[in-house]
Design a protein around this motif. Structure first.
Motif, PDB file in Angstrom:
ATOM      1  N   GLY A  24       4.266  12.376  16.784  1.00 54.44           N
ATOM      2  CA  GLY A  24       4.797  13.678  17.179  1.00 54.44           C
ATOM      3  C   GLY A  24       4.036  14.262  18.359  1.00 54.44           C
ATOM      4  O   GLY A  24       4.638  14.862  19.260  1.00 54.44           O
ATOM      5  N   ALA A  25       2.720  14.107  18.371  1.00 59.58           N
ATOM      6  CA  ALA A  25       1.910  14.604  19.483  1.00 59.58           C
ATOM      7  C   ALA A  25       2.300  13.922  20.785  1.00 59.58           C
ATOM      8  O   ALA A  25       2.398  14.569  21.846  1.00 59.58           O
ATOM      9  CB  ALA A  25       0.427  14.383  19.189  1.00 59.58           C
ATOM     10  N   PHE A  26       2.528  12.612  20.727  1.00 56.36           N
ATOM     11  CA  PHE A  26       2.982  11.885  21.919  1.00 56.36           C
ATOM     12  C   PHE A  26       4.304  12.460  22.416  1.00 56.36           C
ATOM     13  O   PHE A  26       4.507  12.646  23.620  1.00 56.36           O
ATOM     14  CB  PHE A  26       3.134  10.399  21.598  1.00 56.36           C
ATOM     15  CG  PHE A  26       3.686   9.595  22.740  1.00 56.36           C
ATOM     16  CD1 PHE A  26       2.861   9.163  23.762  1.00 56.36           C
ATOM     17  CD2 PHE A  26       5.040   9.280  22.790  1.00 56.36           C
ATOM     18  CE1 PHE A  26       3.373   8.431  24.830  1.00 56.36           C
ATOM     19  CE2 PHE A  26       5.559   8.543  23.843  1.00 56.36           C
ATOM     20  CZ  PHE A  26       4.723   8.129  24.869  1.00 56.36           C
ATOM     21  N   HIS A  27       5.202  12.774  21.487  1.00 54.59           N
ATOM     22  CA  HIS A  27       6.500  13.348  21.847  1.00 54.59           C
ATOM     23  C   HIS A  27       6.309  14.703  22.538  1.00 54.59           C
ATOM     24  O   HIS A  27       6.957  14.981  23.564  1.00 54.59           O
ATOM     25  CB  HIS A  27       7.354  13.508  20.597  1.00 54.59           C
ATOM     26  CG  HIS A  27       8.688  14.136  20.835  1.00 54.59           C
ATOM     27  ND1 HIS A  27       9.784  13.428  21.238  1.00 54.59           N
ATOM     28  CD2 HIS A  27       9.094  15.433  20.752  1.00 54.59           C
ATOM     29  CE1 HIS A  27      10.814  14.251  21.399  1.00 54.59           C
ATOM     30  NE2 HIS A  27      10.415  15.463  21.100  1.00 54.59           N
ATOM     31  N   LEU A  28       5.436  15.549  22.010  1.00 56.26           N
ATOM     32  CA  LEU A  28       5.202  16.858  22.598  1.00 56.26           C
ATOM     33  C   LEU A  28       4.626  16.746  24.010  1.00 56.26           C
ATOM     34  O   LEU A  28       5.073  17.441  24.938  1.00 56.26           O
ATOM     35  CB  LEU A  28       4.257  17.681  21.721  1.00 56.26           C
ATOM     36  CG  LEU A  28       4.790  18.150  20.366  1.00 56.26           C
ATOM     37  CD1 LEU A  28       3.703  18.923  19.617  1.00 56.26           C
ATOM     38  CD2 LEU A  28       6.030  19.019  20.520  1.00 56.26           C
TER      39      LEU A  28
END
Length: 314
Positions: free
Chosen positions: A267-271
């Motif tokens: 999720g952090a990569f997506h953000l």
């Protein structure tokens, strides 16, 4: 109540959606008031509820979140998002009439009267109340406590550069509700989840607000998009970074395992990919990046559910 006329879809609505192709003409303006053709709003309202429910399941040692509670939260998110959008349009009818993207909405365009909109808002709020009453007393009181924030939000854009903060207070409330539904109380884990949800909301709604910054400047509407301006990317690094840190703290306190943190990492990569590609002067891209936050919500939820299953069965 339904003596309305359909004068065509709203400018920023999804084109050729079932609202425009399947519903009777007299019902379409009400569906547009509730934004039924734009589910991203209730997605973003629902995900903190489901995260909290899944986090509580991890802490309680359950393999999966309570399915009945999850269904209730889905229904409640749709109902209360619709009621909130209707209320927002009632309050903002004069502003919406001056903004290109919103002047074709049902109230400023004359498809629905303010009185009809108020009746529709009450009906949706009653549906949300029926859902809320299915939970324990603590959760009912907690849910009712959010109404003051919801009522205040539409006025914030007139008095502060941080209306997105107040939106975060309202939209992230579900991060408290799921935990409360399971345990009948709160602890630091859901509070950290709630705080993470607030800064996440400020981030994604800042991206969304860049669509309207020129019109907002003309009519005097304030926002973090106007406040951050060319420094939006740097602000998002701080906001999304804080989101990840606060969620990680919530996961640690709840006793979540490796798969939950793996979901958070993805999720952090997506953000941060949102930040990498962001063009604040491309309104269409800002809208698509805003919508992609539902993917972030799904990633986190899947990680928490898989972590619960792994902890129970392995």
């Amino acid at each position: 109540m339904f003596n309305t006329k359909d004068t065509g879809p709203v400018a920023d609505a999804v084109k050729r959606h079932w609202v425009d192709t399947r519903l009777p003409a007299g019902l379409r303006p009400f569906a547009r008031l509730a934004r039924w053709e734009r589910p991203i709003g209730w997605y973003l309202l629902m995900w903190p509820c489901l995260w909290s429910l899944a986090l509580a399941s991890n802490a309680a040692g359950a393999p999966i979140p309570n399915i009945w509670y999850a269904i209730l939260m889905f229904i409640g998110a749709v109902a209360m998002r619709g009621a909130g959008c209707t209320y927002n349009d009632i309050v903002d009818k004069d502003i919406d009439d001056k903004v290109e993207r919103t002047r074709s909405r049902p109230i400023p365009s004359g498809q629905v009267t303010s009185r009809q909109a108020k009746i529709f808002m009450i009906l949706q709020a009653l549906a949300g109340l029926i859902v809320l009453l299915q939970f324990n007393t603590f959760t009912i009181i907690l849910g009712m406590s959010s109404l003051a924030i919801v009522a205040a939000y539409p006025f914030m854009k007139r008095i502060t550069d941080w209306p997105q903060f107040v939106l975060g207070l309202a939209f992230s409330w579900g991060a408290l509700m799921g935990w409360a539904a399971v345990f009948g109380s709160l602890s630091l884990a859901p509070v950290l989840l709630y705080c993470g949800g607030i800064v996440w909301t400020i981030g994604y709604d800042t991206i969304y607000a860049h669509q309207d910054k020129e019109d907002d400047a003309l009519v005097g509407v304030r926002s973090t998009a106007r406040l951050f301006g060319e420094k939006t990317r740097q602000a998002l690094v701080i906001l999304y970074g804080a989101t990840v840190v606060l969620f990680a703290g919530a996961f640690v306190l709840a006793g979540s395992g490796l798969l939950a943190f793996a979901g958070l990492a993805i999720g952090a990569f997506h953000l941060f990919n949102q930040i990498r590609v962001l063009d604040i002067d491309d309104g269409d891209q800002c809208l698509e990046l805003f919508k992609s936050n539902s993917t972030f919500g799904l990633i986190l939820f899947i990680g928490l559910v898989l972590d619960g299953l792994a902890a129970y069965y392995i």
